[in-house]
Write a protein that holds these residues in place. Sequence first.
Motif, PDB file in Angstrom:
ATOM      1  N   GLY A  15      30.034  69.425  33.739  1.00  0.00           N
ATOM      2  CA  GLY A  15      29.250  70.406  33.141  1.00  0.00           C
ATOM      3  C   GLY A  15      29.803  71.817  33.583  1.00  0.00           C
ATOM      4  O   GLY A  15      30.342  72.083  34.529  1.00  0.00           O
TER       5      GLY A  15
ATOM      6  N   PHE B  34      22.500  76.499  33.168  1.00  0.00           N
ATOM      7  CA  PHE B  34      23.142  75.689  32.544  1.00  0.00           C
ATOM      8  C   PHE B  34      23.912  76.263  30.931  1.00  0.00           C
ATOM      9  O   PHE B  34      23.314  77.047  30.514  1.00  0.00           O
ATOM     10  CB  PHE B  34      22.328  74.419  32.056  1.00  0.00           C
ATOM     11  CG  PHE B  34      22.867  73.518  31.180  1.00  0.00           C
ATOM     12  CD1 PHE B  34      22.422  73.454  29.706  1.00  0.00           C
ATOM     13  CD2 PHE B  34      23.756  72.581  31.464  1.00  0.00           C
ATOM     14  CE1 PHE B  34      23.192  72.611  28.743  1.00  0.00           C
ATOM     15  CE2 PHE B  34      24.379  71.682  30.757  1.00  0.00           C
ATOM     16  CZ  PHE B  34      23.960  71.564  29.370  1.00  0.00           C
TER      17      PHE B  34
ATOM     18  N   ALA C  31      27.440  70.505  28.867  1.00  0.00           N
ATOM     19  CA  ALA C  31      27.791  69.288  29.719  1.00  0.00           C
ATOM     20  C   ALA C  31      28.323  68.399  28.784  1.00  0.00           C
ATOM     21  O   ALA C  31      28.259  68.333  27.604  1.00  0.00           O
ATOM     22  CB  ALA C  31      26.582  69.030  30.439  1.00  0.00           C
TER      23      ALA C  31
ATOM     24  N   HIS D  98      28.986  64.035  28.838  1.00  0.00           N
ATOM     25  CA  HIS D  98      28.894  62.727  29.374  1.00  0.00           C
ATOM     26  C   HIS D  98      30.237  61.703  29.466  1.00  0.00           C
ATOM     27  O   HIS D  98      30.948  61.950  28.763  1.00  0.00           O
ATOM     28  CB  HIS D  98      27.860  61.812  28.336  1.00  0.00           C
ATOM     29  CG  HIS D  98      27.456  60.335  29.128  1.00  0.00           C
ATOM     30  ND1 HIS D  98      28.196  59.342  28.921  1.00  0.00           N
ATOM     31  CD2 HIS D  98      26.207  60.026  29.638  1.00  0.00           C
ATOM     32  CE1 HIS D  98      27.345  58.438  29.768  1.00  0.00           C
ATOM     33  NE2 HIS D  98      26.195  59.017  29.875  1.00  0.00           N
TER      34      HIS D  98
ATOM     35  N   TYR E 194      26.314  68.631  25.283  1.00  0.00           N
ATOM     36  CA  TYR E 194      24.991  69.362  25.325  1.00  0.00           C
ATOM     37  C   TYR E 194      25.419  70.721  25.498  1.00  0.00           C
ATOM     38  O   TYR E 194      26.317  71.134  26.402  1.00  0.00           O
ATOM     39  CB  TYR E 194      24.122  68.758  26.417  1.00  0.00           C
ATOM     40  CG  TYR E 194      23.998  67.344  26.472  1.00  0.00           C
ATOM     41  CD1 TYR E 194      24.918  66.414  27.102  1.00  0.00           C
ATOM     42  CD2 TYR E 194      22.805  66.734  26.012  1.00  0.00           C
ATOM     43  CE1 TYR E 194      24.877  64.999  27.063  1.00  0.00           C
ATOM     44  CE2 TYR E 194      22.664  65.099  25.931  1.00  0.00           C
ATOM     45  CZ  TYR E 194      23.542  64.523  26.433  1.00  0.00           C
ATOM     46  OH  TYR E 194      23.574  63.150  26.316  1.00  0.00           O
ATOM     47  N   TYR E 195      24.604  71.717  24.982  1.00  0.00           N
ATOM     48  CA  TYR E 195      24.734  73.254  25.267  1.00  0.00           C
ATOM     49  C   TYR E 195      23.378  73.698  25.386  1.00  0.00           C
ATOM     50  O   TYR E 195      22.381  73.377  24.907  1.00  0.00           O
ATOM     51  CB  TYR E 195      25.579  73.600  23.867  1.00  0.00           C
ATOM     52  CG  TYR E 195      26.764  72.815  23.762  1.00  0.00           C
ATOM     53  CD1 TYR E 195      27.019  71.927  22.792  1.00  0.00           C
ATOM     54  CD2 TYR E 195      27.946  73.518  24.156  1.00  0.00           C
ATOM     55  CE1 TYR E 195      28.260  71.399  22.708  1.00  0.00           C
ATOM     56  CE2 TYR E 195      29.086  73.252  24.222  1.00  0.00           C
ATOM     57  CZ  TYR E 195      29.265  71.903  23.383  1.00  0.00           C
ATOM     58  OH  TYR E 195      30.537  71.474  22.954  1.00  0.00           O
TER      59      TYR E 195
ATOM     60  N   ILE F 115      24.438  62.325  33.755  1.00  0.00           N
ATOM     61  CA  ILE F 115      24.243  63.511  32.995  1.00  0.00           C
ATOM     62  C   ILE F 115      22.871  63.973  32.962  1.00  0.00           C
ATOM     63  O   ILE F 115      22.619  65.389  33.106  1.00  0.00           O
ATOM     64  CB  ILE F 115      24.480  63.092  31.475  1.00  0.00           C
ATOM     65  CG1 ILE F 115      24.790  64.325  30.546  1.00  0.00           C
ATOM     66  CG2 ILE F 115      23.437  62.224  31.039  1.00  0.00           C
ATOM     67  CD1 ILE F 115      25.954  65.025  30.877  1.00  0.00           C
ATOM     68  N   LYS F 116      21.715  63.202  33.441  1.00  0.00           N
ATOM     69  CA  LYS F 116      20.522  63.720  33.547  1.00  0.00           C
ATOM     70  C   LYS F 116      20.300  65.034  34.825  1.00  0.00           C
ATOM     71  O   LYS F 116      19.536  65.768  34.739  1.00  0.00           O
ATOM     72  CB  LYS F 116      19.466  62.661  33.561  1.00  0.00           C
ATOM     73  CG  LYS F 116      19.203  61.820  32.370  1.00  0.00           C
ATOM     74  CD  LYS F 116      18.215  60.978  32.682  1.00  0.00           C
ATOM     75  CE  LYS F 116      17.692  60.098  31.353  1.00  0.00           C
ATOM     76  NZ  LYS F 116      16.678  59.026  31.417  1.00  0.00           N
TER      77      LYS F 116
ATOM     78  N   LEU G 281      21.676  68.012  33.544  1.00  0.00           N
ATOM     79  CA  LEU G 281      20.783  68.781  32.515  1.00  0.00           C
ATOM     80  C   LEU G 281      19.575  69.163  33.237  1.00  0.00           C
ATOM     81  O   LEU G 281      19.140  70.069  32.628  1.00  0.00           O
ATOM     82  CB  LEU G 281      20.571  67.579  31.478  1.00  0.00           C
ATOM     83  CG  LEU G 281      21.773  67.135  30.556  1.00  0.00           C
ATOM     84  CD1 LEU G 281      21.405  65.952  29.588  1.00  0.00           C
ATOM     85  CD2 LEU G 281      22.414  68.280  29.764  1.00  0.00           C
TER      86      LEU G 281
END
Length: 125
Positions: free
Chosen positions: A35, A47, A50, A52, A59-60, A102-103, A106
Amino acid sequence: QVKLVESGGGLVQAGGSLRLSCAASGLTFERTSMGWFRRTPGKERDFVAAIHWSSGTTYYADSVKGRFTISRDNTKDTVYLQMNSLKPEDTALYYCAADQFIKTILGGPAEIDYWGQGTQVTVSS
C-alpha cells in the motif's frame, strides 16, 4: 531484514504526473499486500492506495480515485504509484507499506508490519 525503499518523488506543477516506486527486500513479495500512505505536517498518515498480493484487487482513497493507479511487478519485487493530474493538496510525504493482510493496510497505519522511509511529493500551483 525487511527493507522498503521508495523513490520517484519530487517537485511537479499542478496537472503534472509522477510515478513512485517502492522496492522491497527481505520478504516474500508475491505473498505480501502493498500500500501507499501519505502524511502532511501535523497529521497522521492517510491511506492512498493498496493492492492485494493474490487477486491484484486495488483500493483507493476517494481523493485519488481516477487520478492515481497502484500496480506491482512481482518479478522486480516492486510496487508503483502512478500519480496523474496532481493537485497542490497531493503535496505530502508518501510512504510505502507492506503487510501480509490487505485488511490491515485498509484498516489504517497503526497495525501495518513494514514501512519505507518516505519520499516527498510537492505539487506547485
